[in-house]
Design an enzyme around this catalytic site. Structure first.
Site, mmCIF file in Angstrom:
data_model
loop_
_atom_site.group_PDB
_atom_site.id
_atom_site.type_symbol
_atom_site.label_atom_id
_atom_site.label_comp_id
_atom_site.label_asym_id
_atom_site.label_seq_id
_atom_site.Cartn_x
_atom_site.Cartn_y
_atom_site.Cartn_z
ATOM 1 N N LYS A 28 46.831 43.196 26.655
ATOM 2 C CA LYS A 28 46.353 43.245 25.270
ATOM 3 C C LYS A 28 47.214 42.378 24.366
ATOM 4 O O LYS A 28 46.694 41.585 23.554
ATOM 5 C CB LYS A 28 46.347 44.690 24.783
ATOM 6 C CG LYS A 28 45.707 44.872 23.406
ATOM 7 C CD LYS A 28 45.615 46.361 23.049
ATOM 8 C CE LYS A 28 44.688 47.091 23.985
ATOM 9 N NZ LYS A 28 44.544 48.520 23.646
ATOM 10 N N ARG A 34 49.128 50.845 19.967
ATOM 11 C CA ARG A 34 48.274 50.877 21.148
ATOM 12 C C ARG A 34 49.041 50.432 22.390
ATOM 13 O O ARG A 34 49.891 49.540 22.320
ATOM 14 C CB ARG A 34 47.066 49.944 20.975
ATOM 15 C CG ARG A 34 46.170 50.269 19.810
ATOM 16 C CD ARG A 34 45.086 49.193 19.678
ATOM 17 N NE ARG A 34 44.252 49.346 18.504
ATOM 18 C CZ ARG A 34 43.098 50.003 18.482
ATOM 19 N NH1 ARG A 34 42.643 50.563 19.579
ATOM 20 N NH2 ARG A 34 42.394 50.104 17.365
ATOM 21 N N GLY A 56 41.571 53.571 28.564
ATOM 22 C CA GLY A 56 41.641 54.980 28.206
ATOM 23 C C GLY A 56 42.713 55.781 28.912
ATOM 24 O O GLY A 56 42.843 56.981 28.676
ATOM 25 N N MET A 74 46.087 55.360 28.848
ATOM 26 C CA MET A 74 47.320 55.571 28.088
ATOM 27 C C MET A 74 46.966 55.795 26.619
ATOM 28 O O MET A 74 45.797 55.889 26.265
ATOM 29 C CB MET A 74 48.274 54.404 28.310
ATOM 30 C CG MET A 74 48.819 54.351 29.726
ATOM 31 S SD MET A 74 49.958 52.991 30.004
ATOM 32 C CE MET A 74 48.874 51.578 29.884
ATOM 33 N N ARG A 109 39.700 40.581 26.471
ATOM 34 C CA ARG A 109 40.239 40.582 27.835
ATOM 35 C C ARG A 109 39.121 40.118 28.753
ATOM 36 O O ARG A 109 37.941 40.153 28.382
ATOM 37 C CB ARG A 109 40.717 41.972 28.255
ATOM 38 C CG ARG A 109 39.626 43.042 28.224
ATOM 39 C CD ARG A 109 40.192 44.416 28.406
ATOM 40 N NE ARG A 109 39.193 45.456 28.173
ATOM 41 C CZ ARG A 109 39.471 46.710 27.879
ATOM 42 N NH1 ARG A 109 40.733 47.104 27.788
ATOM 43 N NH2 ARG A 109 38.513 47.592 27.680
ATOM 44 N N HIS A 144 33.567 54.936 27.580
ATOM 45 C CA HIS A 144 34.613 55.184 28.574
ATOM 46 C C HIS A 144 34.017 55.341 29.970
ATOM 47 O O HIS A 144 34.484 54.745 30.948
ATOM 48 C CB HIS A 144 35.397 56.444 28.198
ATOM 49 C CG HIS A 144 36.387 56.882 29.229
ATOM 50 N ND1 HIS A 144 36.066 57.770 30.235
ATOM 51 C CD2 HIS A 144 37.671 56.521 29.456
ATOM 52 C CE1 HIS A 144 37.121 57.961 31.006
ATOM 53 N NE2 HIS A 144 38.114 57.220 30.552
ATOM 54 N N SER A 195 44.525 39.974 71.494
ATOM 55 C CA SER A 195 43.733 40.569 70.413
ATOM 56 C C SER A 195 44.441 41.841 69.971
ATOM 57 O O SER A 195 44.692 42.730 70.784
ATOM 58 C CB SER A 195 42.315 40.895 70.876
ATOM 59 O OG SER A 195 41.567 41.451 69.815
ATOM 60 N N CYS A 221 40.876 43.016 66.571
ATOM 61 C CA CYS A 221 39.584 43.682 66.741
ATOM 62 C C CYS A 221 39.612 45.131 66.293
ATOM 63 O O CYS A 221 38.664 45.871 66.514
ATOM 64 C CB CYS A 221 39.118 43.596 68.193
ATOM 65 S SG CYS A 221 40.241 44.369 69.386
ATOM 66 N N TYR A 253 41.109 34.441 64.661
ATOM 67 C CA TYR A 253 39.857 35.096 64.299
ATOM 68 C C TYR A 253 40.108 36.559 63.969
ATOM 69 O O TYR A 253 41.132 37.138 64.340
ATOM 70 C CB TYR A 253 38.810 34.982 65.415
ATOM 71 C CG TYR A 253 39.121 35.755 66.674
ATOM 72 C CD1 TYR A 253 38.740 37.089 66.817
ATOM 73 C CD2 TYR A 253 39.790 35.149 67.742
ATOM 74 C CE1 TYR A 253 39.021 37.798 67.975
ATOM 75 C CE2 TYR A 253 40.073 35.851 68.898
ATOM 76 C CZ TYR A 253 39.694 37.187 69.007
ATOM 77 O OH TYR A 253 39.968 37.893 70.149
#
Length: 898
Positions: free
Chosen positions: A22, A91, A100, A102, A335, A451, A781, A849, A869
């Site tokens: 913020k 704030r 919401g 804090m 934001r 909210h 693997s 895997c 992979y």
């Protein structure tokens, strides 16, 4: 000397670590010349010092006083002066948005004297007392620890006495009376008085916001969103501007595009004659932002211009809070906005088309987790029937559950295995545990910026807000629809977050448009082109990724589906799944065989069945590798339950009857094979080495299937994987057997059959001796399920139900190590095995895997670790493809930055 306070004119968006999201964005808007009420930010570093020491940093208040003096000078007023007071908001503002979670305290500076001055200078006595009422209520709950419900009950009682339903209909004298009631409540519950000193109000408010970083709901939210606990929050102190000064004032929230769908255009909510907290709290139903154009065309046009500036500057969807004070527009916050999975893909494609971002940036802005959500089923539109109610589609998806009316009950019933839908008039931050537990959230108030909507979107939770036709009564635990239908707690409903409809009972599900596209390459586009956006993201990911993506598949049908979903082979074909059903009897015969001849007969019966399975799978994956794991689970899994057998035998004996000889034989075998910990007993390679003929039968089936496909003109690429190897000598013995059998198959069929032989790395000893094992292996693997169990000493079947929830709550680990790979422990074993294996065998093919092969966060680790992979279930293949592409981009960005 450490600096703890920055003016809005001194920061920028690149300072989020220090100023929080913020604060850095307020500074950025100030730099852009947008109308931002002036103020300053106390840094996250100041918060961390406070949390660590229990007191504010040395020199903090000296810095705050200097910035406050500058703010007072620019305003021409001082904090709390009696005749024309400067009022402040305090704030929170962490680096990552925590809507919401804090604290916020508005109207700092009002007291018994300055409220009279505010009334006179504003010419609006009711406004002044309403502002004072808000301050005492927020300060009492947030700073002084009074239960917020005490204030809510006092307000509800006063409205009931005055015969009004809305706060706005209370008179000035009512609000003045409420202030005194609130102050009495504070004194009664705390023994302390509401402070009349504005300086004390400011100081205590700042420390309360710092302290709220460790509040229960903030900690819960961080665990849910995987935000670390050591960041702390910044605090923003800002000159108040007022949206509750009359019809020419108001507050709202705007999105530069629809956060639910990604559709272009200005979206949001506006509330005339209200402060910003009223909008997001959902306590009054807002009007669409488009209505502002009729109410105040000048402010609307200015807002549109500012939102265009911000979207082009941030090159992303922006979430904006604003206030209009007597016709003057003020920008209070921006934001990068939270969005649904659908909106993320559509938005990324749209911004790329507009040239605001590159195709690679578009890929970076979507996620495998979001793609998985889009693959979830949707309600069958032909079976929905008449809706109980309709509201704002705030977060899409389809959810079915029993109605509950409070957070605690939602948590309790969900913990008992029940699917629930949390129904509220509006949610508050205290409802977060219930929102997490519920399948969906339904509110009768609020809109897309409430909210409930914002938090649900961030969690990917189905949400419908503002279903105004519902009357929610939390006392009697029921809601009533517009036509008088009463829905009691426990009643099952279906919530469609994509359309905003709520239906009675469970509605059947159908595949999503994205799944239909992945299955057959076509299908309905889905609203706003989400299918096309997903296709573009996957195409880009495939173009840039280095990791191959294979599938875990045990049947020709699964193999074919995996190939349609983009799999580049099979990384794990589990042969034990082929022994289920009617074939279980054949395995039972093999176990019970008293002689080699009996065992050979059982194996001979299994051979053609296995061969047939492999032919189908190799055909479905023609031209692509198919890694077939030899039989892995302990043999006791193929025998009847010990207790059931013993009870049957004992029951027969109690009746004076002869027990079934077959039951007696089975019980003897079960007793003989009993193990205290079978997952660490006779299984995997150990089974193959002690049960004569088992490896040979399986290898022969694989080899003959490959030969059949070669003779039919196919291109089979079978690979043989040996499970649970802990020592190179185990693998050497099995490999010798494999080569012998394949040579026999080649000679008998007349075609050369050559299958690479590798092993699973699923034991810590295998990882630590990988250099030796690589002498005999053509590929590795990682079986990360067993590797996680053996590294942690966890039995997955037991611990997840027994204590994982407690470990997650206490922060022992941020997420289950069976969901996302434990990088510090198991990941280190992977790194050792990769390094040592390739030191011995530079061309060693290495994959994974286990379940982690389809987990987005783990895919990034495997890319960095140098694997070739990942392999996962067919339905997670698109997710792994997407994340493999994003992992490649992250590596490129890291290289560029270096």
């Amino acid at each position: 000397m450490v600096r703890y306070v920055y003016d809005f004119t001194e920061g920028g968006r690149d300072m989020a670590d220090l100023l929080g999201g913020k604060g850095s964005n307020l500074a950025e808007m100030t730099r852009l010349g947008l109308p931002v009420p002036p103020g300053f930010t106390l840094t996250t570093e100041a918060c961390r010092v406070f949390l660590e020491t229990g007191s504010e940093p040395v020199g903090l208040w000296k810095e705050v006083s200097a910035h406050l003096s500058a703010l007072e000078a620019s305003a021409g007023r001082s904090l709390g002066q009696p005749d024309d007071p400067l009022l402040l908001s305090v704030r929170s503002g962490a680096k990552f948005s925590m809507p919401g979670m804090m604290e916020t305290i508005l109207d700092i500076g009002l007291n018994d004297d300055s409220v009279l001055g505010l009334a006179e200078v504003s010419g609006n006595e009711r406004f002044a007392w309403d502002s004072y009422r808000r301050l005492v209520q927020m300060f009492g709950a947030t700073v002084m620890g009074v239960d917020s419900s005490s204030f809510e009950q006092a307000l509800a009682l006063l409205k009931n006495l005055r015969g009004v339903e809305d706060d706005a209909h209370l008179k000035t004298s009512d609000l003045a009376e409420l202030v005194e009631t609130y102050k009495d409540l504070i004194h009664l519950e705390t023994g302390d008085h509401f402070p009349q000193s504005p300086a004390e109000q400011l100081r205590r408010a700042v420390l309360a916001v710092f302290d709220s970083w460790n509040g229960e709901r903030a900690r819960l939210y961080r665990r849910r969103e995987h935000i670390t606990d050591d960041l702390g929050t910044a605090v923003n102190v800002q000159r108040m501007v007022f949206g509750n000064l009359g019809a020419d004032s108001g507050s709202g929230v705007a999105f530069t595009r629809d956060p639910a769908t990604g559709r272009p255009g200005l979206y949001g909510d506006y509330l005339p004659d209200a402060q910003g907290e009223d909008v997001v709290a959902g306590i009054r139903n807002t009007v669409p932002l488009a209505e502002l154009k009729r109410l105040d065309a000048t402010s609307y046009d200015r807002l549109r211009a500012h939102t265009r500036t911000l979207e082009r500057h941030y090159r992303d969807l922006c979430d904006i809070e604003f206030t209009i004070e007597r016709g003057t527009l003020w920008m209070l916050q921006t934001r990068v906005g939270k969005r649904t999975a659908e909106a993320a893909f559509v938005l990324a494609a749209g911004l790329a088309d507009e040239g605001l971002i590159t195709p690679d940036e578009a890929l970076a802005r979507v996620s495998g987790e979001g793609l998985a959500r889009l693959m979830f089923p949707r309600f069958d539109a032909s079976a929905t029937g008449t809706a109980l109610a309709r509201g704002v589609p705030a977060s899409p998806g389809a959810a079915v559950g029993a109605v509950v009316f409070d957070s605690a009950r939602a948590v309790r019933r969900a913990a008992a295995g029940e699917q629930v839908v949390l129904v509220r008039q509006e949610t508050t931050p205290d409802d977060l545990p219930g929102m997490i537990a519920a399948q969906a959230v339904l509110t009768s108030r609020g809109g897309k910026t409430s909210h409930a909507a914002v938090v649900a979107r961030g969690m990917g939770k189905v949400c419908v807000c503002g279903a105004e036709e519902l009357t929610v009564d939390t006392e009697t635990r029921r809601f009533t629809t517009a036509d008088g239908t009463v829905v009691e707690e426990g009643t099952v409903v279906s919530v469609d977050g994509s359309t905003g409809a709520v239906y009675p009972g469970p509605v059947p599900l159908v595949d999503s448009a994205v799944i239909r596209f992945l299955e057959n390459g076509r299908g309905d586009e889905g609203e706003h082109g989400v299918v096309e956006a997903v296709a573009r993201a996957l195409a880009r990911a495939d173009a840039v990724r280095r990791l191959e993506v294979r599938a875990n598949a045990d049947t020709p049908e699964d193999a074919a589906r995996a190939r349609r979903f983009g799999a580049q082979g099979i990384g794990l074909c589990r042969t034990e799944h082929m022994f289920l059903g009617e074939r279980r009897k054949l395995v039972e015969q093999m176990i019970l065989a008293g002689t080699d001849a009996e065992r050979d007969r059982a194996l001979a019966h299994l051979l053609p069945l296995q061969r047939q399975d492999f032919v189908g799978i190799l055909q479905a994956m023609d031209g692509l590798p198919v890694t077939i794991r030899l039989l892995d689970p302990p043999l006791h899994e193929f025998l009847p339950d010990h207790t059931e057998l013993a009870v049957r035998i004992a029951t027969a004996q109690a009746r004076g009857e002869e027990p079934d000889p077959h039951d007696v034989e089975l019980l003897t075998a079960v007793n003989r094979m009993h193990e205290e910990n079978p997952m660490l007993g006779l299984r995997g390679v150990r089974l193959g080495l002690v049960v004569p003929g088992l490896v040979a039968m399986q290898v022969r089936a694989i080899g003959e299937a490959a030969a059949d496909r070669l003779l039919a003109g196919g291109d089979p690429r079978a690979e043989i994987m040996v499970p649970l190897v802990g020592d190179v000598r185990e693998l050497r013995l099995v490999r010798e057997e494999v080569q012998r059998v394949l040579a026999e198959v080649s000679e008998a069929s007349g075609v050369g059959v050559d299958c690479p032989v590798g092993t699973m790395i699923e034991l810590p000893r295998a990882a630590l001796t990988a250099g030796r094992i690589a002498e005999e292996a053509e590929f590795f693997s990682f079986g990360t399920n067993d590797l996680t169990q053996t590294a942690w000493g966890f039995s997955r079947d037991d611990v997840e139900a027994e204590f994982f929830s407690a470990y997650l709550d206490k922060g022992v680990f941020p997420t289950s190590p069976f969901e996302t790979l434990d990088r510090e422990g198991v990941g280190r074993l992977v790194g050792i095995a990769v390094a040592e294996g390739r030191a011995t065998h530079p061309d060693l093919k290495i994959g994974v895997c286990g379940e982690h092969g389809g987990d987005p966060g783990s895919v990034h680790f495997f890319h960095t670790a140098g694997l070739d992979y990942v392999s996962c279930s067919p339905f997670r293949v698109p997710v792994a493809r997407l994340e493999a592409g994003r992992a490649a981009l992250e590596e490129t960005e890291g290289s560029d930055s270096r």
